[in-house]
Motif scaffolding. Structure first.
Motif: not given
Length: 401
Positions: A133-160
């Motif tokens: 049986v063949p697999l077929t079909g399509q779908f479309t991903t959203v185009t955002p109105k806005r994208q949000i980024s983030g920032r962490l206060n802790v860094g890799d391989e650091q000691t706190y």
């Protein structure tokens, strides 16, 4: 031979002949109708034979779906058969990486999808009936109105320090806090109880119920890419960090005794004479409560126009709150240290003692101040996490609302 024995032999003969006749009739009869085929069911009963089914696909998202969030599950499964091949191709003809399950009944993507793209399924499955049986079909991903980024206060391989909160700051307002929080995780070894809390529309913090155990390994993941966190707003990229908790160091200060004591791994290692903020002026009092070391500077320029000074450089400054409180050296107040509170909210030590403390401090160390008339609180900004009771803290989680 007696008559009785003769009658018994005749009876046996008659019965034997009757059976032979019946058997002969059955063996020589024409073409009788066959009995219905039966199969044993799960409970041992009988019923009609199960019909062999063809392979049947289920795809997520469904064929024809639009505005799909790239962070949503994307996979295909097959019933009544096994997958032979699966390909998911984007608008540019690039194949998306994926993985087939061990039983060949499913396949899932292993890389993020893009925004605003059309994806096409192809492939085959072999059903229990032996047919492909063949697999077929399509779908479309959203185009955002806005994208949000983030920032962490802790860094890799650091000691706190043991009181370090994990702070995630978003580039703009998050309206669906629950969706954003579901994309966040904190893994610790040893296991540590903790909770996220939203301190504003752009900032969410995670802190443990009690101070971290020394040596704890911590990994934080903010898998926000492709996640809808508001009306038309989606995460821009994932963020992560792995760090370690160092030794236990707790500083205890009492504004009434004018002392600052340092405890490391349960042992007192220092007892410094100090001068705290002037008690008679609410604007200069050093706040009571659990502070957290936020940063450290070999020199720092202090300014407070309200009290008539600007650009006063002090040595070995350790910031302990966002309301201007530091532990730092100040030669000019050595006369009052251990005797009187004369500062403008900071904890004054001699330059030599301040340097000694500075050299051993970690970002995230707790500083517990007692004895003053003013209490540290959420209004004092970042790293005020420990001013909340655990019960109040957990109420700030969007998932507990």
């Amino acid at each position: 031979m007696s008559v009785l024995k003769t009658r018994r032999r005749l009876s046996v003969a008659v019965i034997t002949l009757g059976l032979a006749a019946a058997l002969g009739l059955g063996a020589c009869s024409g073409d009788p109708t066959p009995a219905p085929t039966t199969t044993t069911g799960p409970a041992g009963g009988s019923g009609p034979a199960a019909q062999v089914q063809p392979a049947k696909f289920t795809t997520r998202p469904t064929a024809g779906a639009t505005d799909v969030a790239p962070g949503d599950p994307v996979n295909v499964s097959v019933a009544n058969g096994v997958l032979q091949s699966v390909t998911l191709t984007n608008t540019d003809g690039k194949q998306v990486s994926g993985q087939l399950t061990a039983d060949k009944h499913g396949w899932m993507v292993t890389e993020p999808l893009g925004y605003g793209k059309t994806y096409t399924w192809s492939g085959t499955a072999t059903g229990m009936d032996g047919k492909q049986v063949p697999l077929t079909g399509q779908f479309t991903t959203v185009t955002p109105k806005r994208q949000i980024s983030g920032r962490l206060n802790v860094g890799d391989e650091q000691t706190y320090g043991i009181a370090i909160p994990i702070a995630l700051t978003f580039s703009s307002k998050v309206t669906d806090k629950a969706a954003a929080e579901k994309a966040l995780s904190v893994e610790t070894a040893p296991k540590t109880e903790g909770s996220w809390a939203w301190l504003s529309d752009t900032q969410v913090h995670w802190r443990p119920k009690d101070y971290f155990q020394p040596g704890t390994k911590v990994t934080v993941n903010a898998k926000i890419y492709g996640v809808k966190i508001g009306d038309g707003t989606y995460g821009k990229q994932d963020i992560s960090s792995s760090f370690t908790i160092g030794r236990s160091q707790i500083v205890k200060g009492d504004t009434r005794t004018h002392r600052l004591q340092v405890f490391r791994d349960g042992q007192q290692i220092a007892d410094y004479p100090a001068s705290y903020g002037l008690d008679s002026d609410p604007g200069r009092v050093t706040h009571s409560g659990t502070h957290v070391v936020m940063s450290k500077h070999s020199t720092y320029s202090m300014s407070n126009p309200r009290y008539g000074y600007t650009d006063v450089n002090v040595p070995w400054a350790v910031r302990i709150s966002n309301n201007g409180e530091f532990i730092h050296g100040l030669a000019a107040s050595v006369w009052a240290q251990g005797k009187k509170n004369v500062s403008h909210g900071c904890v004054n030590l001699s330059p030599a003692r301040a340097k000694e403390y500075y050299d051993g401090v970690l970002i995230g160390d707790p500083v517990e101040i007692t004895g003053s008339t003013q209490q540290l609180g959420p209004k004092d900004g970042d790293f005020s996490d420990w001013t909340y009771s655990w019960q109040d803290w957990t109420k700030l989680s969007a998932l507990n609302a």
